[in-house]
Scaffold this motif. Structure first.
Motif: not given
Length: 95
Positions: A4-8, A14-15
């Motif tokens: 979850s931390c990596l994905f966040g 990226f944004a």
């Protein structure tokens, strides 16, 4: 938890990368309009999409943000006593 931390972090990085890349292609006035009004539009989407409740003071503050962002993009003209600066006399004679 680590996923979850990596994905966040990946989505956030990226944004910001995409936002910074896109702003290089725009004029400074358009970038200031987009960046300055981002909190107000974020609140509008939160009301529309998530059903958030914003009080009158929040709407007033959001409208101030949008108005200030739009005002900042207006062309500025310098005036000297009601005459545009490029038409004003270059020297003042004092006697």
């Amino acid at each position: 938890m680590a996923n979850s931390c990596l994905f966040g972090c990946f989505c956030t990085i990226f944004a910001f990368f995409a936002q910074n890349y896109g702003t290089r292609k725009l004029s400074p006035s358009k970038v200031s309009l987009l960046m300055g009004s981002e909190p107000a539009f974020g609140a509008i989407f939160a009301v529309w999409w998530l059903g958030e409740d914003i009080g009158p003071l929040g709407w007033f503050g959001g409208s101030l943000i949008v108005i200030a962002s739009l005002y900042a993009t207006l062309p500025k003209t310098k005036k000297a006593h009601g005459v545009a600066e490029d038409q004003a006399p270059s020297e003042h004679v004092s006697g």
